[in-house]
Design a protein around this motif. Structure first.
Motif, short mmCIF file in Angstrom:
data_model
loop_
_atom_site.label_atom_id
_atom_site.label_comp_id
_atom_site.label_asym_id
_atom_site.label_seq_id
_atom_site.Cartn_x
_atom_site.Cartn_y
_atom_site.Cartn_z
N ARG A 1 40.18 2.81 -18.61
CA ARG A 1 40.13 3.20 -17.20
C ARG A 1 39.07 2.41 -16.45
O ARG A 1 39.29 1.97 -15.31
CB ARG A 1 39.85 4.70 -17.08
CG ARG A 1 40.93 5.59 -17.66
CD ARG A 1 40.64 7.04 -17.33
NE ARG A 1 40.76 7.28 -15.90
CZ ARG A 1 40.15 8.27 -15.24
NH1 ARG A 1 39.33 9.09 -15.90
NH2 ARG A 1 40.31 8.42 -13.95
N ARG B 1 37.19 6.02 -22.40
CA ARG B 1 36.97 5.67 -20.99
C ARG B 1 37.14 4.18 -20.72
O ARG B 1 37.23 3.77 -19.56
CB ARG B 1 35.58 6.10 -20.56
CG ARG B 1 35.32 7.60 -20.69
CD ARG B 1 33.86 7.94 -20.53
NE ARG B 1 33.07 7.44 -21.68
CZ ARG B 1 31.78 7.66 -21.85
NH1 ARG B 1 31.11 8.37 -20.94
NH2 ARG B 1 31.13 7.18 -22.89
N SER C 1 39.99 -0.15 -13.35
CA SER C 1 39.54 0.22 -12.01
C SER C 1 38.28 -0.49 -11.54
O SER C 1 38.03 -0.57 -10.34
CB SER C 1 39.29 1.74 -11.95
OG SER C 1 40.48 2.46 -12.17
N ILE D 1 33.15 6.68 -14.36
CA ILE D 1 34.32 7.56 -14.37
C ILE D 1 34.30 8.50 -13.19
O ILE D 1 35.35 8.78 -12.56
CB ILE D 1 34.37 8.35 -15.70
CG1 ILE D 1 34.72 7.41 -16.86
CG2 ILE D 1 35.38 9.49 -15.61
CD1 ILE D 1 36.09 6.76 -16.78
N ASP E 1 37.20 8.89 -10.36
CA ASP E 1 37.84 10.19 -10.06
C ASP E 1 37.42 10.78 -8.73
O ASP E 1 38.06 11.72 -8.24
CB ASP E 1 37.51 11.18 -11.18
CG ASP E 1 38.14 10.81 -12.51
OD1 ASP E 1 39.14 10.06 -12.50
OD2 ASP E 1 37.63 11.26 -13.57
#
Length: 487
Positions: free
Chosen positions: A228, A225, A232, A481, A485
């Motif tokens: 990402r 993770r 982000s 996360i 998402d």
């Protein structure tokens, strides 16, 4: 929030009772490594214990080993003094008058107090930092900024664990950096446009190299993770929150703002230490111990900024919580907030400060305008809405415009967009299905002066919602996360 209590220094005669073993063996190791953030030379060697225990040493009454990536120290009970059981590292170079920050993650098998120091490794063991730390079974991040009173190549970082019943101490991610060395200039997501105040004095928003998500990414590079979350979240400009956990708040604020100023970037800060904090939510309760203590603290906060450019959000929830407070507490809060606005007006002339004004679903706009007026909003730039909440930007701007109109139309406002990408489902404490919002930028449209990531994405709202076991303010990669998402 953790309690940071200052401990009186041990007298030189008492410290000389330390054994040669406690002073630790001399270890020849290079001390010019740079931490992975590139922020400053790292003065502690092997602070992650990835290379085993060297060059860390232990005294009598302790045994240490690396366990699950952390240093585990077994401490014998029955000792008389904190320094009767200790671990440390020598060979720390310090420059007198320069600013440093000692940081680490620590926990214990029981609720105990310990002492951490930065001091001379040999007699007279003069200390430049002494802090008592309150340990629990939950790992906590401790960070102590200080200005060195020592100029030496023979400094020492120590953890003094004695004067307790037998227990196990865990420590990881020990860092000592010279914070007067600025971080490298981050790439700004958005460049402030020419104008007055801090926007005209800087070339972009500052990216905090030591935000909770940034620290997690550095410490968990092997986690699937991490890339990402870095792309982000941790690589984006967001606010740094300051409270009782910040230690010497003037030094902590000054160090942070100085790093941003040296990089020609605009930092965003949050002052979060009002007594009776989070009166309605309860998950982030605490704050300064009294009205007098708060006034001292907020004055030091403003002084830490000085003439440098900054954006400051003043006390999230402080005006929304009135429904959970009695009249005496409300009057005291108005006095403290008014004093805070005066301090930023007088001591931080190049900072744009904004009083928190709740969110579109909490307090009617006219009522909030009255509360802002009574709290001294006329002394500062304006107010902030949607801090740590999820209402869409358009809805937040409509609410803020109504508040401003009720104030006579002159107040400016900013919106927290850190987690409003999917709007609000009516819940405020770690709700599912939320998403990252628009990144920090100037001119959010509809009269909004700036869109800011005030809440740190991935930091928990409390032991609730999708993170029932994650305390308020603690970073969770799972929450992060889900925000990426929108799940």
């Amino acid at each position: 929030m953790r309690s940071l209590t200052r401990m009186a220094a041990i007298t030189a005669s008492a410290v000389t009772a330390l054994s040669a073993a406690a002073a630790g063996p001399a270890v020849a190791v290079p001390r010019t490594s740079v931490d992975s953030a590139g922020a400053a030379p790292q003065l502690v060697v092997n602070g992650t214990f990835a290379a085993g225990t060297a060059p860390w040493w232990k005294s009598a009454n302790t045994a240490m080993a690396v366990e699950a990536g952390r240093l585990r120290v077994n401490v014998t009970g029955g000792t008389a003094n904190p320094w009767d059981a200790m671990i440390g590292q020598n060979g720390i170079a310090l420059a007198k008058g320069k600013s440093y920050t000692l940081s680490f993650d620590a926990s214990a098998s029981a609720a105990v107090s310990a002492v951490t120091t930065v001091q001379l490794a040999d007699s007279p063991y003069t200390r430049t930092l002494t802090k008592t730390i309150s340990l629990t079974t939950a790992s906590k991040r401790f960070s102590f900024p200080f200005t060195s009173s020592l100029g030496t190549s023979a400094g020492q970082v120590s953890f003094q664990l004695g004067k307790n019943a037998g227990f196990t101490f865990h420590v990881d991610n020990v860092s000592l950096t010279e914070t007067t060395i600025p971080s490298p200039t981050p790439t700004a997501t958005t460049t402030p446009k020419p104008g007055s105040g801090p926007l005209a004095m800087t070339s972009g928003f500052y990216i905090d190299p030591d935000s909770n998500p940034a620290i997690w990414v550095r410490n968990n590079s092997g986690d699937a993770r991490a890339a990402r979350i870095k792309a982000s979240i941790s690589s984006k400009p967001m606010a740094r929150w300051f409270g009782g956990w910040s230690g010497d708040v003037r030094a902590a604020v000054s160090t942070y703002v100085a790093a941003a100023d040296s990089a020609d970037k605009l930092p965003v800060l949050v002052a979060y230490n009002i007594p009776g904090r989070d009166a309605c939510g309860g998950h982030s309760g605490g704050g300064a111990g009294s009205e007098s203590a708060y006034k001292t603290w907020i004055s030091a906060f403003a002084s830490g900024i000085g003439n440098r450019p900054a954006v400051v959000i003043i006390e999230p929830d402080s005006l929304g919580d009135f429904g959970c407070m009695d009249d005496t507490a409300i009057q005291a809060r108005n006095r403290m907030l008014t004093y805070a606005t005066q301090q930023f007006r007088d001591k931080a002339p190049n900072a744009w400060a904004y009083l928190d004004a709740g969110n579109a679903g909490w307090v009617a706009a006219g009522t909030m305008a009255s509360r802002l007026k009574n709290a001294g909003v006329g002394n500062i730039r304006g107010f902030a809405v949607n801090v740590s909440n999820y209402y869409p930007t358009v809805q937040s701007a409509t609410y803020a415009s109504s508040v401003s109109s009720s104030l006579g139309g002159g107040a400016k406002w900013v919106i927290d967009t850190s987690r409003n990408g999917n709007g609000s489902n009516g819940e405020w404490c770690n709700p599912a299905g939320r998403k990252l919002g628009a990144p920090t930028q100037v001119d959010g449209g509809g009269g909004t002066e700036m869109l800011l990531w005030v809440k740190v994405p991935g930091d928990s709202d409390g032991n609730c919602g999708i993170a029932p076991n994650t305390p308020a303010g603690q970073f969770s990669p799972a929450i992060a996360i889900r925000l990426i998402d929108g799940s």
